[in-house]
Design an enzyme around this catalytic site. Structure first.
Site, short mmCIF file in Angstrom:
data_model
loop_
_atom_site.label_atom_id
_atom_site.label_comp_id
_atom_site.label_asym_id
_atom_site.label_seq_id
_atom_site.Cartn_x
_atom_site.Cartn_y
_atom_site.Cartn_z
N ASP A 10 3.83 1.72 7.28
CA ASP A 10 4.67 2.26 6.22
C ASP A 10 5.51 1.13 5.63
OD1 ASP A 10 6.28 3.84 4.65
OD2 ASP A 10 7.36 4.78 6.31
N ASP A 113 2.46 3.99 -0.33
CA ASP A 113 2.97 2.93 0.56
C ASP A 113 2.73 3.19 2.04
OD1 ASP A 113 4.86 5.03 0.72
OD2 ASP A 113 6.38 3.62 1.40
N GLU A 114 1.78 4.04 2.36
CA GLU A 114 1.50 4.35 3.76
C GLU A 114 0.00 4.42 4.01
OE1 GLU A 114 3.61 7.98 5.44
OE2 GLU A 114 4.12 7.99 3.32
MG LIG Z 1 7.74 3.82 3.03
#
Ligand SMILES: [Mg+2]
Length: 421
Positions: A10, A113-114
């Site tokens: 993350d 974003d993961e």
């Molecule tokens: Mg994040």
């Protein structure tokens, strides 16, 4: 599986980190915005923007993601607000996923974003999974210029819970034997899939921690929350139920449908409606800089029978022509020549990753189509949706015998398009 190893990776305050990187590239003499009280926020001029991401020091002032910029500025008088740059973010996200794909046998992007990496079986290659997570974290920072948290465990749920522990730039484990010590003391609201209203209801049942949830009688939960009760009880016990299947972002889709004023009885008309729907859906996907990999067609007959067929694409796309072509294929497979009163196109499995896998036998020129689609979008943005018409609409509109003329169809469609999921 006893030997599974899953990473959840993350990006820390992704939008803020990525903007920080961009500003350092542009103006290296200025301070890194990660080190000051800063947020990424909507439109400052319009005054009703919200906080999209915050720096660590902004967090110390109690600034929260999603709160109005006005309120955030009250909490921290020196707060600096920077605008988002989604094009740049998509590039960073792509670079992030590309790097992960270099090292992990299997990568599942979960949001911009993961990502989950299935690292099962890599011990002989990379050594201890926790040591390697640290190596990977450092490599991401060195090569891409932003920090990540990595959660390491045996399934996706636990890996995701682990990556949420102390931030930024940390690796955490949450193996099954660590659940009672690391996860159970946390408030239930920290558990994946426990929203504000579920949290409130759990409190009225006397359940405040994840441990209390894990150790309660599951029938109590199913009686209050039905299936969702069973799901969160399993999560609290560290059991993963392929939760990505019910995750909004991963499953985000775009759909439009049209209720017809007169039943459509011929394939040519139906296909024109499909083209128009594909145009709308395609434009929305491209506006989000997303790609979809499942297309489905929904039909409702004059007897209110509903049919739906879907197809997974070979590679994710946002090109109108491809969505249209697939929709036509599906339509031909499913239509039994009964009069149709509603036609819809739904797309799903959206990602922010461009993954064209060129097929040797594929004659479509993707790059050309992609450019054409963007050009159409920008002309329509400027001059309205009627500025450009597909040539086939113009040619075929005269040929329609049972169907309606294009102009009439357009007018009707504007009134009747209602699906906007
Ligand atoms: Mg994040």
């Amino acid at each position: 599986m006893a030997d599974s190893i899953i990473y959840h990776i993350d990006v820390n305050s992704a939008f803020l980190s990525w903007s920080a990187k961009k500003y350092l590239e542009e103006q290296p003499e200025k301070p890194d915005i990660r080190t000051i009280c800063a947020v990424i926020g909507g439109d400052k001029q319009k005054r009703h923007g919200i906080v999209l991401a915050k720096s660590t020091s902004a967090k110390k002032y109690g600034i929260k993601t999603g709160e109005p910029l006005v309120r955030a500025s009250e909490k921290c008088p020196n707060l600096q607000v920077f605008p988002p740059d989604f094009n740049y973010y998509v590039k960073q996200s792509n670079a992030f996923i590309t790097l992960l794909k270099e090292v992990a046998p299997s990568v599942e992007q979960y949001s911009i974003d993961e990502a989950f990496c299935d690292m099962t079986g890599t011990r002989s290659l990379y050594g201890d999974p926790v040591d390697f997570a640290n190596t990977l974290r450092e490599r991401i920072y060195k090569e891409l210029g932003f920090t990540v948290n990595i959660g390491v465990s045996v399934n996706k749920l636990l890996a995701k819970m682990a990556s949420e522990f102390e931030k930024p730039n940390r690796t955490h484990t949450l193996f099954p034997e660590e659940i009672s010590q690391k996860m159970w003391p946390l408030p239930v609201s920290e558990l994946f899939f426990v929203g504000r209203s579920t949290e409130k209801k759990l409190h009225t049942l006397g359940i405040h921690t994840i441990g209390e949830l894990a150790n309660c009688n599951p029938s109590l939960l199913t009686s209050h929350f039905r299936k969702h009760g069973e799901t969160i009880w399993n999560y609290a016990n560290g059991r993963d139920l392929d939760f990505s299947a019910s995750h909004d972002t991963a499953n985000k889709g775009y759909s439009n449908e049209t209720t017809l004023h007169t039943d459509v009885t011929d394939a040519a008309t139906a296909k024109m409606i499909l083209l128009s729907l594909a145009e709308m859906v395609g434009a929305r996907i491209r506006a989000d800089k997303a790609y979809i990999s499942v297309v489905s067609v929904n039909l409702v007959t004059c007897d209110f029978e509903r049919y739906s067929h879907q197809k997974s694409l070979y590679s994710a796309t946002n090109i109108t022509e491809e969505i249209y072509k697939t929709a036509c294929e599906l339509f031909e497979q499913m239509w039994k020549h009964e009069p149709i009163r509603l036609i819809g196109i739904a797309t799903s499995k959206a990602t922010y990753e461009q993954s064209y896998q060129y097929d040797m036998f594929q004659s479509t020129n993707y790059e050309k189509l992609s450019k054409l689609n963007s050009a159409l979008d920008s002309i329509r943005d400027k001059y309205g949706s009627d500025a450009i018409r597909r040539a086939c609409f113009l040619e075929d509109s005269n040929k329609l015998s049972k169907g309606m003329s294009l102009a009439k169809f357009d007018a009707k469609q504007k009134r009747t398009v209602d699906g906007n999921s």
